[in-house]
Design a protein around this motif. Structure first.
Motif, PDB file in Angstrom:
ATOM      1  N   ALA A  21      38.728  74.209  45.774  1.00 45.60           N
ATOM      2  CA  ALA A  21      40.002  73.985  45.342  1.00 45.60           C
ATOM      3  C   ALA A  21      40.474  72.683  46.138  1.00 45.60           C
ATOM      4  CB  ALA A  21      40.889  75.385  45.580  1.00 45.60           C
ATOM      5  N   LEU A  23      38.821  70.094  46.987  1.00 44.02           N
ATOM      6  CA  LEU A  23      38.275  68.916  46.376  1.00 44.02           C
ATOM      7  C   LEU A  23      38.580  68.617  44.759  1.00 44.02           C
ATOM      8  CD1 LEU A  23      34.754  68.886  47.849  1.00 44.02           C
ATOM      9  CD2 LEU A  23      36.406  67.749  48.340  1.00 44.02           C
ATOM     10  N   SER A  24      39.302  69.637  44.214  1.00 46.33           N
ATOM     11  CA  SER A  24      39.927  69.592  43.034  1.00 46.33           C
ATOM     12  C   SER A  24      40.932  68.602  42.725  1.00 46.33           C
ATOM     13  CB  SER A  24      40.344  70.931  42.492  1.00 46.33           C
ATOM     14  OG  SER A  24      41.303  71.102  42.897  1.00 46.33           O
ATOM     15  N   PRO A  26      42.282  64.491  42.988  1.00 42.26           N
ATOM     16  CA  PRO A  26      41.361  63.463  43.203  1.00 42.26           C
ATOM     17  C   PRO A  26      41.921  62.536  44.453  1.00 42.26           C
ATOM     18  CG  PRO A  26      42.706  63.680  40.992  1.00 42.26           C
ATOM     19  CD  PRO A  26      42.916  64.826  41.939  1.00 42.26           C
ATOM     20  N   LEU A  27      43.163  62.662  44.874  1.00 41.40           N
ATOM     21  CA  LEU A  27      43.338  62.053  46.119  1.00 41.40           C
ATOM     22  C   LEU A  27      42.908  62.642  47.174  1.00 41.40           C
ATOM     23  CD1 LEU A  27      45.144  60.146  47.995  1.00 41.40           C
ATOM     24  CD2 LEU A  27      47.332  61.448  47.599  1.00 41.40           C
ATOM     25  N   ARG A  29      40.121  64.140  47.327  1.00 40.95           N
ATOM     26  CA  ARG A  29      38.640  63.473  47.174  1.00 40.95           C
ATOM     27  C   ARG A  29      38.588  62.188  47.904  1.00 40.95           C
ATOM     28  NH1 ARG A  29      38.078  65.436  42.479  1.00 40.95           N
ATOM     29  NH2 ARG A  29      37.554  63.664  41.608  1.00 40.95           N
ATOM     30  N   ARG A  30      39.823  61.273  47.583  1.00 38.21           N
ATOM     31  CA  ARG A  30      39.593  59.802  48.005  1.00 38.21           C
ATOM     32  C   ARG A  30      39.852  59.907  49.583  1.00 38.21           C
ATOM     33  NH1 ARG A  30      43.387  56.380  44.048  1.00 38.21           N
ATOM     34  NH2 ARG A  30      42.294  54.605  45.265  1.00 38.21           N
ATOM     35  N   VAL A  32      38.677  62.305  51.516  1.00 36.83           N
ATOM     36  CA  VAL A  32      37.238  62.489  51.810  1.00 36.83           C
ATOM     37  C   VAL A  32      36.352  61.210  52.074  1.00 36.83           C
ATOM     38  CG1 VAL A  32      35.165  63.866  51.310  1.00 36.83           C
ATOM     39  CG2 VAL A  32      37.305  64.988  51.243  1.00 36.83           C
ATOM     40  N   ALA A  33      36.443  60.654  50.756  1.00 37.78           N
ATOM     41  CA  ALA A  33      35.674  59.371  50.697  1.00 37.78           C
ATOM     42  C   ALA A  33      35.968  58.418  51.717  1.00 37.78           C
ATOM     43  CB  ALA A  33      35.879  58.637  49.298  1.00 37.78           C
ATOM     44  N   LEU A  35      37.097  59.042  54.853  1.00 40.76           N
ATOM     45  CA  LEU A  35      36.831  59.954  56.066  1.00 40.76           C
ATOM     46  C   LEU A  35      35.416  59.620  56.408  1.00 40.76           C
ATOM     47  CD1 LEU A  35      39.215  62.798  56.392  1.00 40.76           C
ATOM     48  CD2 LEU A  35      39.196  60.815  57.901  1.00 40.76           C
ATOM     49  N   ALA A  36      34.513  59.718  55.104  1.00 38.02           N
ATOM     50  CA  ALA A  36      32.977  59.494  55.270  1.00 38.02           C
ATOM     51  C   ALA A  36      32.763  58.250  55.866  1.00 38.02           C
ATOM     52  CB  ALA A  36      32.504  59.507  54.157  1.00 38.02           C
ATOM     53  N   GLN A  37      33.662  57.255  55.962  1.00 37.49           N
ATOM     54  CA  GLN A  37      33.609  55.905  56.501  1.00 37.49           C
ATOM     55  C   GLN A  37      33.747  56.052  58.094  1.00 37.49           C
ATOM     56  OE1 GLN A  37      32.216  55.258  53.016  1.00 37.49           O
ATOM     57  NE2 GLN A  37      32.293  53.603  54.455  1.00 37.49           N
ATOM     58  N   GLY A  38      34.442  57.106  58.309  1.00 36.92           N
ATOM     59  CA  GLY A  38      35.032  57.235  59.916  1.00 36.92           C
ATOM     60  C   GLY A  38      36.241  57.786  59.990  1.00 36.92           C
ATOM     61  N   ASP A  39      36.198  58.433  61.212  1.00 35.59           N
ATOM     62  CA  ASP A  39      37.642  59.249  61.523  1.00 35.59           C
ATOM     63  C   ASP A  39      38.813  58.170  61.350  1.00 35.59           C
ATOM     64  OD1 ASP A  39      35.564  60.926  62.168  1.00 35.59           O
ATOM     65  OD2 ASP A  39      36.243  61.475  64.375  1.00 35.59           O
ATOM     66  N   ALA A  50      49.817  55.510  47.227  1.00 32.67           N
ATOM     67  CA  ALA A  50      51.337  55.142  47.015  1.00 32.67           C
ATOM     68  C   ALA A  50      51.895  56.583  47.097  1.00 32.67           C
ATOM     69  CB  ALA A  50      51.426  54.493  45.507  1.00 32.67           C
TER      70      ALA A  50
ATOM     71  N   ASN B  17      36.653  64.360  38.364  1.00 30.37           N
ATOM     72  CA  ASN B  17      37.839  65.018  38.529  1.00 30.37           C
ATOM     73  C   ASN B  17      37.736  66.272  37.725  1.00 30.37           C
ATOM     74  OD1 ASN B  17      39.255  63.227  39.958  1.00 30.37           O
ATOM     75  ND2 ASN B  17      40.439  62.109  38.494  1.00 30.37           N
ATOM     76  N   PHE B  20      35.409  68.982  39.271  1.00 28.61           N
ATOM     77  CA  PHE B  20      35.626  69.580  40.543  1.00 28.61           C
ATOM     78  C   PHE B  20      36.870  70.338  40.216  1.00 28.61           C
ATOM     79  CE2 PHE B  20      33.308  66.541  43.153  1.00 28.61           C
ATOM     80  CZ  PHE B  20      32.483  67.601  43.973  1.00 28.61           C
ATOM     81  N   ALA B  21      37.740  70.050  39.340  1.00 26.64           N
ATOM     82  CA  ALA B  21      39.075  70.812  38.971  1.00 26.64           C
ATOM     83  C   ALA B  21      38.360  71.910  38.465  1.00 26.64           C
ATOM     84  CB  ALA B  21      39.829  70.017  38.137  1.00 26.64           C
ATOM     85  N   SER B  24      37.173  74.727  40.646  1.00 23.98           N
ATOM     86  CA  SER B  24      38.107  75.179  41.824  1.00 23.98           C
ATOM     87  C   SER B  24      38.559  76.420  41.354  1.00 23.98           C
ATOM     88  CB  SER B  24      39.299  74.077  41.686  1.00 23.98           C
ATOM     89  OG  SER B  24      40.226  74.423  40.603  1.00 23.98           O
ATOM     90  N   TYR B  97      28.606  61.533  50.686  1.00 26.18           N
ATOM     91  CA  TYR B  97      29.366  61.332  51.959  1.00 26.18           C
ATOM     92  C   TYR B  97      28.820  62.335  53.029  1.00 26.18           C
ATOM     93  CZ  TYR B  97      32.550  59.319  48.387  1.00 26.18           C
ATOM     94  OH  TYR B  97      32.944  58.327  47.655  1.00 26.18           O
ATOM     95  N   VAL B 101      28.404  60.860  57.026  1.00 28.49           N
ATOM     96  CA  VAL B 101      28.973  61.537  58.215  1.00 28.49           C
ATOM     97  C   VAL B 101      27.777  61.543  59.184  1.00 28.49           C
ATOM     98  CG1 VAL B 101      30.107  63.254  59.187  1.00 28.49           C
ATOM     99  CG2 VAL B 101      30.899  62.452  56.971  1.00 28.49           C
ATOM    100  N   ARG B 104      26.561  58.191  60.845  1.00 27.03           N
ATOM    101  CA  ARG B 104      27.521  57.972  61.794  1.00 27.03           C
ATOM    102  C   ARG B 104      27.446  58.676  63.104  1.00 27.03           C
ATOM    103  NH1 ARG B 104      32.463  58.291  62.035  1.00 27.03           N
ATOM    104  NH2 ARG B 104      32.550  59.820  60.134  1.00 27.03           N
TER     105      ARG B 104
END
Lengths: 129, 129
Positions: A21, A23-24, A26-27, A29-30, A32-33, A35-39, A50, B17, B20-21, B24, B97, B101, B104
């Motif tokens: 739920a 990950l359902s 989109p925001l 999931r972005r 998560v994406a 955070l995969a680059q770093g904390d 926005a 999208n 995953f939805a 969910s 992803y 992690v 890193r």
DNA sequence: GTTTTATTCAACCAAATCGTTGATAAACAG
DNA sequence: CTGTTTATCAACGATTTGGTTGAATAAAAC
């Protein structure tokens, strides 16, 4: 194997419910994406989007309750950390079922091949069907 | 909600999208689990659950539009087939992803180990949690 | 033809979801 | 202490979701 059958409510299933739920959206999931680059802190996470800071804060709460991220403390900041093991649990769930389907597919292939005794063309797995 | 104007939103992302939805919902995931055992019709799929046939029909439409299942025709029946490749796309997204992690984390481990010049306390790494 | 089986469509409703604004809390900086 | 930064809580509204019942469609069986 385990593969939760028709059980009413195992803790494991509740955890999967929350994670999928989470990950359902989109925001999320972005996030998560990202955070995969770093904390990152809430402000850092919110900056590219926005939406208000409060909205991102809510999303992070959802991710945290789903066990997908953990949070520490640095002064007023609450850095978020993506949990690799949680992602692993989701891939395990998906991949278990994917493998079942492919095994059935391969058995069907073999059956068809064995019944074709007047042809003998190689029945290799065709990548994408 | 995401801005439709300023965001191109690739077809791939739209597909993720939807997928995953679709997953969910716990009932839809149980349908997926059932379909992993073998193709089935709407009636067969609905039978174990305490919801109406129409509800299951709706869920199957969602799964189909998400590309997770395909449907054929057998007289009045419309058997459902779980798409392994679609599950594979989801695992690929998650696992990409997850690997980031973990990489890193390993680099951080190595850095900490190399900077340890006055202590040598064991930095245990939690394999699975 | 009529009826039965399998599935979908349409309208509706309760509950959840996602975003907002405004107030609050906690940790610092001056 | 006063003010600033960082983040959360609370209340609200719009939209989506997941379920229902009832009607409609399509193919088969009678």
């Amino acid at each position: 194997m385990e593969t939760a059958t028709a059980n009413p409510k195992t803790a494991e299933e509740t955890r999967l419910n929350r994670a999928f739920a989470a990950l359902s959206d989109p925001l999320r999931r972005r996030l998560v994406a990202r955070l995969a680059q770093g904390d990152a802190t809430v402000n850092e996470l919110a900056e590219p989007f926005a939406v208000t800071l409060q909205a991102v804060s809510k999303h992070l709460k959802v991710l945290e309750e789903a066990g997908l991220i953990t949070r520490s403390r640095d002064a007023q900041r609450r850095p978020c950390h993506l949990d690799a093991a949680a992602l692993g649990r989701l891939t395990a769930w998906l991949d278990g079922y994917r493998q079942l389907v492919e095994e059935r597919y391969e058995r069907l292939d073999a059956l068809l091949a064995s019944e074709e005794h007047h042809h003998d063309h190689d029945q290799d797995h065709p990548g994408q069907r």
